[in-house]
Write an enzyme that holds these catalytic residues in place. Sequence first.
Site, PDB file in Angstrom:
ATOM      1  N   GLY A   5      44.192  68.147  15.517  1.00 22.41           N
ATOM      2  CA  GLY A   5      44.829  69.605  15.281  1.00 22.41           C
ATOM      3  C   GLY A   5      46.398  69.539  15.807  1.00 22.41           C
ATOM      4  N   GLY A  42      40.681  76.688  16.104  1.00 20.04           N
ATOM      5  CA  GLY A  42      40.430  75.196  15.347  1.00 20.04           C
ATOM      6  C   GLY A  42      39.364  74.653  15.916  1.00 20.04           C
ATOM      7  CB  VAL A  43      38.682  71.357  17.620  1.00 21.01           C
ATOM      8  CG1 VAL A  43      37.538  70.826  18.197  1.00 21.01           C
ATOM      9  CG2 VAL A  43      39.556  70.471  16.602  1.00 21.01           C
ATOM     10  CG  ASN A  57      42.758  68.148  25.816  1.00 17.03           C
ATOM     11  OD1 ASN A  57      43.106  67.735  26.858  1.00 17.03           O
ATOM     12  ND2 ASN A  57      42.707  67.503  24.646  1.00 17.03           N
ATOM     13  CG  ASP A  62      46.778  68.259  21.920  1.00 14.32           C
ATOM     14  OD1 ASP A  62      48.166  68.002  22.252  1.00 14.32           O
ATOM     15  OD2 ASP A  62      46.110  68.184  22.564  1.00 14.32           O
ATOM     16  CB  SER A  75      40.719  79.080  21.158  1.00 14.17           C
ATOM     17  OG  SER A  75      40.890  78.741  22.420  1.00 14.17           O
ATOM     18  CG  ASP A 135      54.135  71.086  11.159  1.00  9.01           C
ATOM     19  OD1 ASP A 135      53.841  71.046  11.970  1.00  9.01           O
ATOM     20  OD2 ASP A 135      54.146  69.709  10.600  1.00  9.01           O
ATOM     21  CB  ILE A 136      53.916  74.715  15.454  1.00 10.44           C
ATOM     22  CG1 ILE A 136      54.511  75.727  16.305  1.00 10.44           C
ATOM     23  CG2 ILE A 136      53.177  73.516  15.955  1.00 10.44           C
ATOM     24  CD1 ILE A 136      53.527  76.349  17.266  1.00 10.44           C
TER      25      ILE A 136
HETATM   26  N1  AR6 Z   1      50.986  73.598  12.988  1.00  7.99           N
HETATM   27  C1  AR6 Z   1      50.676  74.777  13.333  1.00  7.99           C
HETATM   28  N2  AR6 Z   1      49.344  74.949  13.413  1.00  7.99           N
HETATM   29  C2  AR6 Z   1      48.383  73.898  13.177  1.00  7.99           C
HETATM   30  C3  AR6 Z   1      48.985  72.461  13.033  1.00  7.99           C
HETATM   31  C4  AR6 Z   1      50.384  72.434  13.049  1.00  7.99           C
HETATM   32  N3  AR6 Z   1      51.104  71.470  12.652  1.00  7.99           N
HETATM   33  N4  AR6 Z   1      47.948  71.829  12.908  1.00  7.99           N
HETATM   34  C5  AR6 Z   1      46.734  72.329  12.976  1.00  7.99           C
HETATM   35  N5  AR6 Z   1      47.131  73.655  13.331  1.00  7.99           N
HETATM   36  P1  AR6 Z   1      43.289  73.317  17.020  1.00  7.99           P
HETATM   37  P2  AR6 Z   1      42.089  74.595  19.336  1.00  7.99           P
HETATM   38  C6  AR6 Z   1      46.043  74.871  13.434  1.00  7.99           C
HETATM   39  O1  AR6 Z   1      41.882  72.509  16.615  1.00  7.99           O
HETATM   40  O2  AR6 Z   1      41.028  75.222  18.310  1.00  7.99           O
HETATM   41  C7  AR6 Z   1      42.765  69.363  20.022  1.00  7.99           C
HETATM   42  O3  AR6 Z   1      42.004  68.273  19.929  1.00  7.99           O
HETATM   43  C8  AR6 Z   1      44.542  74.827  13.177  1.00  7.99           C
HETATM   44  O4  AR6 Z   1      44.701  75.066  11.625  1.00  7.99           O
HETATM   45  O5  AR6 Z   1      44.408  72.491  16.868  1.00  7.99           O
HETATM   46  O6  AR6 Z   1      42.655  75.231  20.424  1.00  7.99           O
HETATM   47  C9  AR6 Z   1      43.216  69.693  21.572  1.00  7.99           C
HETATM   48  O7  AR6 Z   1      43.298  68.267  22.066  1.00  7.99           O
HETATM   49  C10 AR6 Z   1      44.172  75.926  13.671  1.00  7.99           C
HETATM   50  O8  AR6 Z   1      44.478  77.164  13.141  1.00  7.99           O
HETATM   51  O9  AR6 Z   1      43.053  73.761  18.629  1.00  7.99           O
HETATM   52  C11 AR6 Z   1      42.068  70.397  22.182  1.00  7.99           C
HETATM   53  O10 AR6 Z   1      40.835  69.322  22.545  1.00  7.99           O
HETATM   54  C12 AR6 Z   1      45.012  76.135  15.062  1.00  7.99           C
HETATM   55  O11 AR6 Z   1      46.360  75.357  14.880  1.00  7.99           O
HETATM   56  C13 AR6 Z   1      41.434  71.138  20.951  1.00  7.99           C
HETATM   57  O12 AR6 Z   1      41.834  70.412  19.854  1.00  7.99           O
HETATM   58  C14 AR6 Z   1      44.353  75.526  16.229  1.00  7.99           C
HETATM   59  O13 AR6 Z   1      43.454  74.403  16.250  1.00  7.99           O
HETATM   60  C15 AR6 Z   1      42.049  72.580  20.944  1.00  7.99           C
HETATM   61  O14 AR6 Z   1      41.366  73.201  19.955  1.00  7.99           O
END
Ligand code: AR6
Length: 176
Positions: free
Chosen positions: A38, A125-126, A30, A40, A123, A16-17
């Site tokens: 996620g 994740g979502v 975003n 963020d 990028s 967990d970062i």
């Molecule tokens: N520590 C490390 N990695 C994590 C954590 C954490 N605590 N939580 C999730 N991840 P995402 P995106 C991973 O969706 O695709 C947001 O709503 C996750 O499993 O967080 O860049 C923003 O506001 C995945 O591998 O980011 C934007 O609107 C990675 O982090 C949008 O999502 C990125 O997933 C950005 O989407």
Amino acid sequence: MEIEINDSKIALVQGDITREEVDAIVNAANSGLCGGGGVDGAIHRAGGPTIMQECRAIGHCPTGKAVVTGAGNLKAKYVIHAVGPIYRGGNQGEANLLKSAYLESLRQASRNNAHRVAFPAISAGVYGYPLAEAAHIALQTAFDYVREHRDIQLVRFVLFDEATYNVFAEELRKLV
Ligand code: AR6
């Protein structure tokens, strides 16, 4: 897993970062800097409201760029909010934009004397970026930057789940 480049390191860990004790952690934000789910959501929850106050004051960050705030209650000193692309099939400049998000984050780290930086998989994740390609871009960009900028001593990729960690590890093995 980790590799050494000159006197610096690129390391992969699963975790967990928000718990990282490096100088700067990178957020997958975003362009409205308005928070979300996620990583963020996790960073704003763990860091407390001052990070969002600073984001509101900055207001906006274009895709492929990165802005810096303090890190509130987190152990890191800074949060670098990077905006990766939404994946729309791969022909909309996504690869360059993703590379740019990493590069601009590393430049912000250098500018702020943050020698140790932690990244999530921006990028991946979502925003739907195919994982192996996202991992390759992330690692190649970090590798090239660290080779040329000795101020960055450590880049840690903090991957949330085992599957993501494994893909990053496979791509890192291909790179060296
Ligand atoms: N520590 C490390 N990695 C994590 C954590 C954490 N605590 N939580 C999730 N991840 P995402 P995106 C991973 O969706 O695709 C947001 O709503 C996750 O499993 O967080 O860049 C923003 O506001 C995945 O591998 O980011 C934007 O609107 C990675 O982090 C949008 O999502 C990125 O997933 C950005 O989407």
